[in-house]
Scaffold this motif. Structure first.
Motif, PDB file in Angstrom:
ATOM      1  N   HIS A  26     -59.211  18.394 -11.320  1.00 31.65           N
ATOM      2  CA  HIS A  26     -58.242  18.808 -10.746  1.00 31.65           C
ATOM      3  C   HIS A  26     -56.495  19.009 -10.789  1.00 31.65           C
ATOM      4  CE1 HIS A  26     -56.837  17.531  -6.610  1.00 31.65           C
ATOM      5  NE2 HIS A  26     -55.876  16.894  -7.426  1.00 31.65           N
ATOM      6  N   SER A  28     -52.720  19.194 -10.349  1.00 24.12           N
ATOM      7  CA  SER A  28     -52.374  18.021 -10.127  1.00 24.12           C
ATOM      8  C   SER A  28     -50.935  18.243 -10.374  1.00 24.12           C
ATOM      9  CB  SER A  28     -52.480  16.343  -9.971  1.00 24.12           C
ATOM     10  OG  SER A  28     -52.848  16.000 -10.290  1.00 24.12           O
ATOM     11  N   TYR A  29     -50.895  19.488 -11.682  1.00 24.87           N
ATOM     12  CA  TYR A  29     -49.293  19.364 -12.233  1.00 24.87           C
ATOM     13  C   TYR A  29     -48.390  19.783 -11.132  1.00 24.87           C
ATOM     14  CZ  TYR A  29     -46.065  21.175 -14.979  1.00 24.87           C
ATOM     15  OH  TYR A  29     -45.319  21.304 -15.374  1.00 24.87           O
ATOM     16  N   ARG A  35     -40.896  19.920  -7.662  1.00 29.71           N
ATOM     17  CA  ARG A  35     -42.067  18.021  -7.160  1.00 29.71           C
ATOM     18  C   ARG A  35     -41.297  17.186  -6.253  1.00 29.71           C
ATOM     19  NH1 ARG A  35     -41.483  15.985 -13.423  1.00 29.71           N
ATOM     20  NH2 ARG A  35     -43.989  17.647 -14.016  1.00 29.71           N
ATOM     21  N   THR A  62     -48.384  22.410 -20.372  1.00 28.86           N
ATOM     22  CA  THR A  62     -49.619  22.527 -19.035  1.00 28.86           C
ATOM     23  C   THR A  62     -50.547  23.514 -18.659  1.00 28.86           C
ATOM     24  OG1 THR A  62     -48.356  21.037 -17.900  1.00 28.86           O
ATOM     25  CG2 THR A  62     -50.379  22.226 -16.576  1.00 28.86           C
ATOM     26  N   GLU A  99     -58.295  15.927 -15.270  1.00 29.56           N
ATOM     27  CA  GLU A  99     -57.761  15.987 -14.269  1.00 29.56           C
ATOM     28  C   GLU A  99     -55.795  16.788 -14.911  1.00 29.56           C
ATOM     29  OE1 GLU A  99     -54.110  14.206 -10.460  1.00 29.56           O
ATOM     30  OE2 GLU A  99     -54.663  12.796 -12.817  1.00 29.56           O
ATOM     31  N   GLY A 101     -52.439  17.176 -14.910  1.00 27.88           N
ATOM     32  CA  GLY A 101     -51.433  16.530 -14.256  1.00 27.88           C
ATOM     33  C   GLY A 101     -49.714  16.108 -14.418  1.00 27.88           C
ATOM     34  N   ASP A 103     -48.500  14.040 -15.909  1.00 29.29           N
ATOM     35  CA  ASP A 103     -48.241  12.807 -17.003  1.00 29.29           C
ATOM     36  C   ASP A 103     -49.272  13.480 -17.847  1.00 29.29           C
ATOM     37  OD1 ASP A 103     -51.471  12.922 -15.987  1.00 29.29           O
ATOM     38  OD2 ASP A 103     -51.019  10.000 -15.777  1.00 29.29           O
ATOM     39  N   ARG A 108     -60.711  12.078 -16.142  1.00 26.81           N
ATOM     40  CA  ARG A 108     -60.894  10.369 -14.936  1.00 26.81           C
ATOM     41  C   ARG A 108     -62.708   9.916 -14.925  1.00 26.81           C
ATOM     42  NH1 ARG A 108     -54.866   9.799 -15.731  1.00 26.81           N
ATOM     43  NH2 ARG A 108     -54.476  11.184 -15.066  1.00 26.81           N
TER      44      ARG A 108
END
Length: 158
Positions: A26, A28-29, A35, A62, A99, A101, A103, A108
């Motif tokens: 996934h 999600s970044y 943002r 990323t 993920e 993301g 962070d 997960r």
């Protein structure tokens, strides 16, 4: 989630049930300058995989991670050999996913399970509500996967 995450999970379940290894992810970044908006659209991770989205250090990190995982998968069929957190094979009992993301990159367990279960249980409601509101609804998947889709009908060739 209705159009992407839940059907993706259903395909992961189907392929796993057929004995195929599945690596679910996934993305999600969202870059810092986006943002406060809607975030990235479907398929936007491709720019990160190929290093086209590196306007700042966070984007570059990323992008490097995404590229490493895709290259590892292409070389060895095991994206978990990329050098970052291990990318677990999908298992229906644990609903694992990797993920990408804000962070960082994280494996997960139980990823979005409750939310996707709810969507799966309320698909007819979603479809009826969207149709009533005049929102276009994608017909049942034609690939034979997804929410109760029938296999694609074959058409005789002439």
């Amino acid at each position: 989630d209705f159009y992407n995450s839940e059907p993706d999970r259903m395909m992961a379940r189907t392929h796993t049930a057929l004995g195929q290894p599945v690596y679910r992810y996934h993305f999600s970044y969202v870059p810092p300058n986006a943002r406060n908006g809607l975030g990235l659209g479907h398929g936007a991770e491709i720019n990160y995989v190929f290093g086209r989205a590196t306007t700042n250090a966070e984007d570059a990190a990323t992008s490097a991670a995404a590229n490493a995982y895709w290259v590892a998968f292409a070389k060895s069929s095991n994206p978990g050999s990329a050098g970052g957190p291990a990318w677990p094979k999908y298992d229906r009992n644990t609903e694992d996913a990797l993920e990408f993301g804000v962070d960082g990159v994280h494996a997960r367990t139980g990823f979005l399970t409750e939310r996707l279960d709810w969507i799966e249980q309320h698909t007819e409601q979603f479809t009826a509500s969207a149709a009533t509101a005049g929102v276009p609804v994608v017909a049942a998947r034609t690939t034979g996967f997804g929410r109760g889709a029938a296999p694609r009908a074959s058409t005789p060739r002439r």
